[in-house]
Design a protein around this motif. Structure first.
Motif, PDB file in Angstrom:
ATOM      1  N   ARG B 271     -56.229  93.855  17.156  1.00 54.47           N
ATOM      2  CA  ARG B 271     -57.328  94.740  16.781  1.00 54.47           C
ATOM      3  C   ARG B 271     -58.194  94.145  15.685  1.00 54.47           C
ATOM      4  O   ARG B 271     -58.766  94.849  14.869  1.00 54.47           O
ATOM      5  CB  ARG B 271     -56.798  96.107  16.337  1.00 54.47           C
ATOM      6  N   PRO B 275     -65.183  96.374  15.653  1.00 54.15           N
ATOM      7  CA  PRO B 275     -64.881  97.447  16.592  1.00 54.15           C
ATOM      8  C   PRO B 275     -66.110  97.812  17.414  1.00 54.15           C
ATOM      9  O   PRO B 275     -67.242  97.598  16.971  1.00 54.15           O
ATOM     10  CB  PRO B 275     -64.450  98.609  15.691  1.00 54.15           C
ATOM     11  N   ARG B 278     -66.786 103.004  15.643  1.00 52.80           N
ATOM     12  CA  ARG B 278     -65.966 103.459  14.530  1.00 52.80           C
ATOM     13  C   ARG B 278     -66.546 104.760  13.987  1.00 52.80           C
ATOM     14  O   ARG B 278     -67.721 104.841  13.686  1.00 52.80           O
ATOM     15  CB  ARG B 278     -65.942 102.370  13.453  1.00 52.80           C
ATOM     16  N   THR B 298     -61.174 104.442  15.444  1.00 49.89           N
ATOM     17  CA  THR B 298     -61.730 103.131  15.772  1.00 49.89           C
ATOM     18  C   THR B 298     -61.400 102.779  17.217  1.00 49.89           C
ATOM     19  O   THR B 298     -60.254 102.943  17.637  1.00 49.89           O
ATOM     20  CB  THR B 298     -61.139 102.040  14.847  1.00 49.89           C
ATOM     21  N   MET B 300     -61.723  99.536  19.836  1.00 52.69           N
ATOM     22  CA  MET B 300     -62.064  98.118  19.979  1.00 52.69           C
ATOM     23  C   MET B 300     -62.628  97.886  21.379  1.00 52.69           C
ATOM     24  O   MET B 300     -62.389  98.685  22.291  1.00 52.69           O
ATOM     25  CB  MET B 300     -60.815  97.260  19.772  1.00 52.69           C
ATOM     26  N   GLU B 303     -60.574  98.525  24.832  1.00 49.56           N
ATOM     27  CA  GLU B 303     -59.381  99.271  24.464  1.00 49.56           C
ATOM     28  C   GLU B 303     -59.453 100.712  24.977  1.00 49.56           C
ATOM     29  O   GLU B 303     -60.531 101.279  25.096  1.00 49.56           O
ATOM     30  CB  GLU B 303     -59.269  99.301  22.936  1.00 49.56           C
ATOM     31  N   SER B 469     -64.289 100.180  27.467  1.00 45.95           N
ATOM     32  CA  SER B 469     -63.393 100.907  26.569  1.00 45.95           C
ATOM     33  C   SER B 469     -63.387 102.364  26.990  1.00 45.95           C
ATOM     34  O   SER B 469     -64.390 102.866  27.505  1.00 45.95           O
ATOM     35  CB  SER B 469     -63.899 100.837  25.129  1.00 45.95           C
TER      36      SER B 469
END
Lengths: 304, 540
Positions: B271, B275, B278, B298, B300, B303, B469
């Motif tokens: 991580r 990011p 956030r 947060t 990433m 992710e 993400s």
């Protein structure tokens, strides 16, 4: 609740003031009433005197100021035509219209709710057919035509009922019956639609699973929930009659506020016009308030 | 000739619709004995509720029609009875509770009246009914029962409402209770309490419990025997533990395999670096209610962050705040270092396409008057720089294939699809924007388990393909376990615990996280039995 009523009253008061100003000046635009009241051959002096007496010679703004001052003291002016206090004339007529409205709307509401609910319970059944027929008739038949045809059939040909006027309960039958048709058709449709939705709701399914009998399912579980949209329409229709069922009152020679308003506009009886409009406005305000209170009584989720 | 309490024999029900005759159930047979719990397990459209509705005489005829079979209550055929006889059985001998207690309780009457009505309907006096209602409210654990009698359904929480439904159903001491998805709309901890209450009441009264569910976990927790239905037919029936261990029918196999929460958890991700998004110190209040109390989050690039919590925890508010659908009162939202909160509407408009959302209910989030082509291509109407108009048709076809649909479906309307297919359309619509982050707000909660598994697999594949993400809002822990890299646990507007998925599931630190985990039901009856045995005896 009292706070809510107070707030509503304040808002309505403001619109009432606006309405008074608007109607005062608009009615003055229709011209001078002198010619309508004095005979054609009245002398110029007599005309001057009439104008002086009723204050029509003063500038409009002065007339308005005087009117407002009188209003503040509870004086709504005199009826030119009847030489009586305008408010007295109006309240008398309003009393007739109020009775007409209450009788008609009670009949309409009871009939529409019962037939509409039963129609919704069995779509395509006998009550549903009555509902469809009446809403079609109500929507398509003009009330003046219905009124005249009813007079021709029941008063002129069959001699069952009087043609016009008031006096006996029989005098009320035709006006109420003719006024009944349109709101009945409309409210019937709203009840039916609202009940169809309600009767297919989950809580009605629960009631069936509880083994509740058919009649309480319709009239206890269903109806109270289905009433909210219905009440709005009932209030709307009642207000329409209160505001003067002008055509019907005129045809049946019924001394209500609708007939009074039309007569006073034609005769430029300004004080009566203004007083009638104020009474109607207050009646509608009370009507709306009653609807809101009914809402809160029917549905515990609504709180003001 | 029969000694079962309730027996359904060869029941077939069909519905006549505009599209033709639908055979809802065909030759269904099952039975229920006193003191026993039978679960009917199936996905939506399997016909699992139909036979129960037939028992309760709740099938509207027409359009429904019972074409064959018998329903025997203590050996007497209910289908041969008059409507009045059936009515007397409903509520009195057989009572039923439903999935959504708010919708199934009448909103305009007090709960005391509604419970008492069950008694008066079946011949009890008003006084007796009132006393019974009060007694039941106390028994099902409603606080301040005297006050509660005069309250209305909307004044209770979801779990309490289901307790009220149960109290109402038990008012006449029925021999049989039918529970149609009784805990589906409830939070996991509340679900556990309601199931426990049902078990206790069954032990007290010795009634037969018929449970209709789509949830293997519920079956594992409470059922003695299970009937598995698919396509209107019973595919398998038997002892619940036995069926789970040794499913005979391929469909049962598939259903058990699709149950989430058994796969390998993803490894922890690196991580470091900037990011993607956030959020710092987000707060949001609605009147006196604090929905978010300073939340940091947060995400990433690439992710999947799951936000779990029960209703009212603020997880959906968080999702909406991050997208600025509802502006937070305070806090910063940094997207690749740029503060979304400080952005002018025009700048924000340009960024909107990077941040997309898939909602819980695709029936409501797709405009019913638009074709699939219009729904998906609308993205390019709003952001014309993405794709020139000449390529729209090909791209829509491509996206449809990508989400597992067929290109020729572009001309259809949303109502012509199943729930799972609609959610795929919603995903395709989000993909049309070529986003970097997709916020999924309970995006798979409304779907059947087998469909759920497919949609999760689809989302997972898209993540790998496009480096997407996800912010995955969910209440269902097993789904999160299979899919998320990182888990954020929320309660009352605050984050109580956060960490990689393995840490949360294998070594949860916060008591609330542990409570959530222990309340979530495992599809394996053996596991549930062990958990039941280990449970403290506080409620007994």
């Amino acid at each position: 609740m009292t706070g809510f009523i107070g707030k509503r009253a304040l808002a309505s008061g403001i619109s009432l003031i606006g309405l008074v100003i608007l109607v005062f000046f608009l009615s003055r635009l229709t011209g001078d009433p002198t010619n309508l009241y004095l005979p054609l051959d009245a002398s110029i002096e007599a005309r001057e005197q009439f104008r002086e007496l009723h204050g029509f010679n003063d500038p409009l703004i002065v007339q308005f100021g005087r009117y407002v001052l009188d209003l503040a003291q509870g004086d709504f002016g005199e009826s030119l035509q009847q030489a009586r206090p305008a408010m007295e004339v109006v309240l008398q007529a309003f009393g007739w219209t109020l009775r007409l409205a209450v009788i008609t709307m009670t009949c309409v509401t009871v009939a529409a709710i019962v037939i509409g609910s039963l129609a919704a319970f069995k779509v395509g059944g006998i009550f549903d057919r009555i509902a469809t027929f009446f809403s079609l008739v109500g929507a398509s038949a003009p009330d003046f035509w219905l009124a005249i045809v009813a007079i021709v059939i029941f008063a002129v040909n069959l001699h069952w009922l009087p043609t016009s006027g008031t006096g006996t309960p029989w005098h009320w039958v035709l006006p109420v019956a003719v006024l009944f048709v349109r709101p009945f058709g409309l409210i019937l449709q709203v009840v039916r639609g609202s009940m169809i939705t309600t009767l297919s709701s989950a809580y009605v399914k629960t009631a069936r699973a509880k083994g509740v009998r058919t009649r309480p399912i319709i009239f206890v579980h269903g109806l109270r929930n289905a009433m909210l949209p219905v009440i709005t329409v009932i209030g709307d229709q009642a207000a329409a009659i209160l505001n003067g069922a002008v055509v019907i009152e005129t045809i049946f020679g019924f001394p209500g506020i609708g007939k009074l308003m039309i007569d006073s506009i034609l005769l430029r009886d300004f004080s009566v016009v203004l007083a009638s409009i104020m009474v109607s406005a207050v009646a509608i305000f009370i009507m709306n308030l009653l609807i809101d209170i009914a809402y809160a009584m029917l549905d515990p989720r609504i709180r003001y | 000739m029969t000694d079962h309490l309730l027996e359904v024999r060869d029941l077939s029900v069909e519905f006549h619709t505009a599209a033709g005759t639908v055979k809802a159930v065909q030759n269904v047979s099952w039975h229920l004995d006193r003191g026993e719990t039978l679960a009917i397990l199936g996905e939506s459209g399997s016909g699992k509720s139909v036979s129960a509705s037939a028992v309760m005489n709740l099938i509207d005829m027409p359009p429904g029609r019972i074409t064959s079979g018998q329903i025997l209550l203590n050996g007497r055929d209910m289908l041969a009875m008059t409507a009045e006889q059936r009515r007397r059985i409903n509520g009195c001998k057989i009572a039923m509770i439903f999935q959504d207690p708010l919708a199934h309780l009448n909103p305009v009457y007090t709960v005391g009246w509604q419970i008492a009505e069950m008694v008066t309907t079946h011949g009890g006096t008003r006084d007796k009914a009132q006393a019974r209602a009060l007694e039941l409210l106390r028994r099902v654990g409603i606080p301040e029962p005297e006050v509660a009698m005069r309250k209305y359904p909307h004044q209770f929480s979801g779990g309490q409402r289901q307790r009220l439904m149960i109290a109402m159903a038990l008012a006449c001491k029925p021999d049989i209770l039918i529970a149609d998805e009784p805990t589906t709309a409830l939070d996991v901890t509340v679900q556990a309490q309601v199931l426990e209450l049902l078990e206790e009441l069954q032990a007290e009264t010795g009634m037969g419990l018929l449970l209709i569910t789509h949830d293997l976990g519920v079956v594992a927790e409470i059922a003695d025997r299970v009937v598995v239905m698919n396509g209107g037919q019973i595919v398998e029936t038997g002892n619940a533990a036995e069926v789970y261990r040794n499913p005979k029918h391929p469909y049962t196999h598939k259903l058990i395999d699709a149950a989430p929460g058994k796969g390998a958890m993803p490894a922890e991700r690196d991580r470091t670096g900037q990011p993607l998004l956030r959020a710092e110190g987000l707060t949001k209040t609605y009147g006196a209610f604090q929905a978010l109390k300073g939340v940091d989050l947060t995400i990433m690039p690439g992710e999947t962050v799951a936000v779990v919590g029960e209703s009212g925890s603020g997880k959906s508010t968080l999702a909406r705040a991050i997208l600025r659908l509802d502006d937070p009162d305070r806090g910063r939202i940094l997207y690749r270092g740029n503060d979304l909160m400080a952005m002018a509407p025009r700048q924000l408009f340009g960024l909107r396409r990077d941040l997309q959302m898939v909602f819980q209910d695709p029936t409501q989030s797709l405009n019913p008057r638009m074709t699939v082509f219009q729904l998906i291509s609308e993205a390019w109407v709003i952001h014309p720089e993405i794709l020139p108009k000449g390529l729209w048709r090909d791209r829509v076809a491509e996206l449809l294939v990508k989400v597992g649909l067929r290109p020729e479906m572009a001309a259809r309307y949303p109502h012509q699809f199943s729930g799972g297919q609609r959610q795929r359309i919603a995903i395709a619509r989000a993909l049309a924007m070529e986003p970097k982050l997709i916020v999924c707000d309970e995006a798979v909660s409304a779907l059947d388990v087998s469909i759920q598994a497919q949609v999760i697999e689809l989302l997972d594949g898209l993540r790998r393909e496009f480096g997407l993400s996800y912010l995955f809002i969910a209440h269902d822990l097993p789904v999160v376990r299979d899919f998320a890299d990182r888990v954020v646990v929320m309660k009352s507007g605050e984050i109580v615990e956060e960490g990689p998925v393995r840490q949360i599931f294998d070594a949860a630190r916060h008591p609330y996280t542990r409570a959530l985990l222990s309340a979530s039901l495992d599809p394996d009856p053996a596991v549930q039995a062990a958990r039941r045995a280990a449970r403290p005896l506080e409620t007994a």
